[in-house]
Scaffold this motif. Structure first.
Motif, short mmCIF file in Angstrom:
data_model
loop_
_atom_site.label_atom_id
_atom_site.label_comp_id
_atom_site.label_asym_id
_atom_site.label_seq_id
_atom_site.Cartn_x
_atom_site.Cartn_y
_atom_site.Cartn_z
N ILE A 23 85.55 15.16 -34.43
CA ILE A 23 86.71 16.19 -34.14
C ILE A 23 86.88 16.99 -33.53
CG2 ILE A 23 90.09 15.98 -34.71
CD1 ILE A 23 89.54 13.61 -36.79
N HIS A 24 86.96 17.52 -32.37
CA HIS A 24 87.72 18.27 -31.56
C HIS A 24 88.91 19.02 -31.29
CE1 HIS A 24 83.11 19.40 -30.86
NE2 HIS A 24 83.50 17.92 -30.67
N ILE A 25 88.98 19.90 -31.92
CA ILE A 25 90.80 20.32 -31.84
C ILE A 25 91.20 21.85 -31.36
CG2 ILE A 25 92.71 21.31 -33.09
CD1 ILE A 25 91.97 20.37 -35.44
N ARG A 26 91.87 21.86 -29.86
CA ARG A 26 91.03 22.83 -28.73
C ARG A 26 92.92 23.44 -28.82
NH1 ARG A 26 86.98 19.45 -27.37
NH2 ARG A 26 85.37 21.13 -27.27
N TYR A 27 92.83 24.45 -29.26
CA TYR A 27 94.42 25.16 -28.66
C TYR A 27 94.48 26.21 -27.88
CZ TYR A 27 92.89 28.66 -32.38
OH TYR A 27 91.68 29.13 -32.86
N GLU A 28 95.12 26.95 -27.23
CA GLU A 28 95.42 28.05 -26.52
C GLU A 28 97.23 28.03 -26.29
OE1 GLU A 28 94.24 26.17 -22.08
OE2 GLU A 28 96.00 24.88 -22.23
N THR A 29 97.25 29.19 -26.11
CA THR A 29 98.94 29.08 -25.96
C THR A 29 99.74 28.52 -24.89
OG1 THR A 29 98.65 31.51 -24.60
CG2 THR A 29 98.23 31.36 -26.97
N ALA A 30 100.34 28.69 -25.10
CA ALA A 30 101.55 27.59 -23.85
C ALA A 30 103.00 27.84 -24.40
CB ALA A 30 101.46 26.03 -23.77
N GLN A 31 103.52 27.69 -23.26
CA GLN A 31 104.90 27.71 -22.69
C GLN A 31 105.75 26.05 -23.51
OE1 GLN A 31 106.44 30.79 -22.46
NE2 GLN A 31 107.47 29.85 -22.86
N THR A 32 106.32 25.91 -24.53
CA THR A 32 106.85 24.34 -24.98
C THR A 32 108.51 24.16 -24.83
OG1 THR A 32 107.71 25.05 -27.21
CG2 THR A 32 105.69 25.06 -27.19
N ASP A 33 108.91 23.41 -24.81
CA ASP A 33 110.34 23.01 -24.76
C ASP A 33 111.30 24.67 -25.64
OD1 ASP A 33 109.97 20.84 -22.99
OD2 ASP A 33 110.18 19.62 -24.50
N ALA A 34 110.91 25.08 -26.72
CA ALA A 34 111.50 25.81 -27.43
C ALA A 34 110.84 27.38 -27.49
CB ALA A 34 111.46 25.14 -29.15
N GLY A 35 110.26 27.30 -26.08
CA GLY A 35 109.80 28.67 -25.96
C GLY A 35 108.44 28.81 -26.01
N ALA A 36 107.81 29.90 -26.86
CA ALA A 36 106.50 30.50 -26.64
C ALA A 36 105.71 29.44 -27.71
CB ALA A 36 106.28 31.63 -27.01
N GLY A 37 104.13 29.22 -27.55
CA GLY A 37 104.20 28.01 -28.62
C GLY A 37 102.57 27.68 -28.69
N MET A 38 101.99 27.38 -28.87
CA MET A 38 100.61 26.27 -28.83
C MET A 38 100.48 25.32 -28.05
SD MET A 38 98.49 29.33 -29.76
CE MET A 38 97.29 28.07 -30.00
N HIS A 39 99.58 24.54 -27.16
CA HIS A 39 99.07 23.74 -27.18
C HIS A 39 97.71 23.13 -27.64
CE1 HIS A 39 98.57 20.04 -23.94
NE2 HIS A 39 97.12 20.96 -24.07
N PHE A 40 98.18 21.85 -28.18
CA PHE A 40 96.13 21.42 -28.70
C PHE A 40 96.25 20.40 -27.54
CE2 PHE A 40 99.01 24.09 -32.03
CZ PHE A 40 98.02 24.75 -32.93
N THR A 41 94.91 20.03 -28.51
CA THR A 41 94.49 18.96 -27.86
C THR A 41 93.33 18.45 -28.96
OG1 THR A 41 93.94 19.76 -25.60
CG2 THR A 41 92.52 18.33 -26.10
N LEU A 42 93.40 17.40 -29.31
CA LEU A 42 92.57 17.17 -30.17
C LEU A 42 91.75 15.46 -29.76
CD1 LEU A 42 93.69 16.51 -34.04
CD2 LEU A 42 92.96 14.26 -32.61
N GLU A 43 90.44 15.63 -29.62
CA GLU A 43 89.63 14.67 -29.17
C GLU A 43 88.17 14.30 -29.34
OE1 GLU A 43 89.08 16.45 -24.94
OE2 GLU A 43 87.88 17.89 -25.71
N GLY A 44 87.51 13.60 -29.56
CA GLY A 44 87.02 13.00 -30.27
C GLY A 44 86.43 12.04 -30.44
#
Length: 116
Positions: A23-44
């Motif tokens: 499993i690879h978990i990749r992440y980056e900062t992002a704007q979410t519905d609730a403001g600043a947050g993190m965007h994650f991708t889980l793949e593998g």
């Protein structure tokens, strides 16, 4: 294996009854519905079954990424008794990287609706 923005977790199936995962978990900062947050991708893959899911967490819930990733992994067949949190050193480094990217400090407020 951890590097900023990416965590790789792998366990081969050594016996016929074992569950293997890569499993690879990749992440980056992002704007979410609730403001600043993190965007994650889980793949593998989990036991040969492909996994490709994304999820967003607001800043005050970003610390909970491991729980969210575990729930997704369970959907793809990883038994609940397999602890993805068992890689404490790598998770600690990822947690600190997320805290740094989101400028999170101890004592930052958590929205009450996010405590559920």
């Amino acid at each position: 294996m951890f590097e900023p923005g990416h965590l790789h977790i792998a366990q081969p199936a050594l016996q016929p009854d074992d569950i293997g995962y890569d499993i690879h978990i990749r992440y980056e900062t992002a704007q979410t519905d609730a403001g600043a947050g993190m965007h994650f991708t889980l793949e593998g893959e989990i036991n040969g079954k492909p996994v490709n899911e994304v999820f967003d967490l607001p800043k005050d819930k970003a610390y909970n990424f491991a729980s969210e990733a575990s729930h997704i992994a369970e959907k793809y067949g990883l038994p609940k008794d397999v602890d993805l949190h068992d890689m404490h050193g790598d998770y600690d480094a990822m947690f600190e990287d997320i805290r740094d990217k989101l400028d999170m400090k101890s004592g930052d407020a958590v929205k009450p609706e996010h405590l559920e």
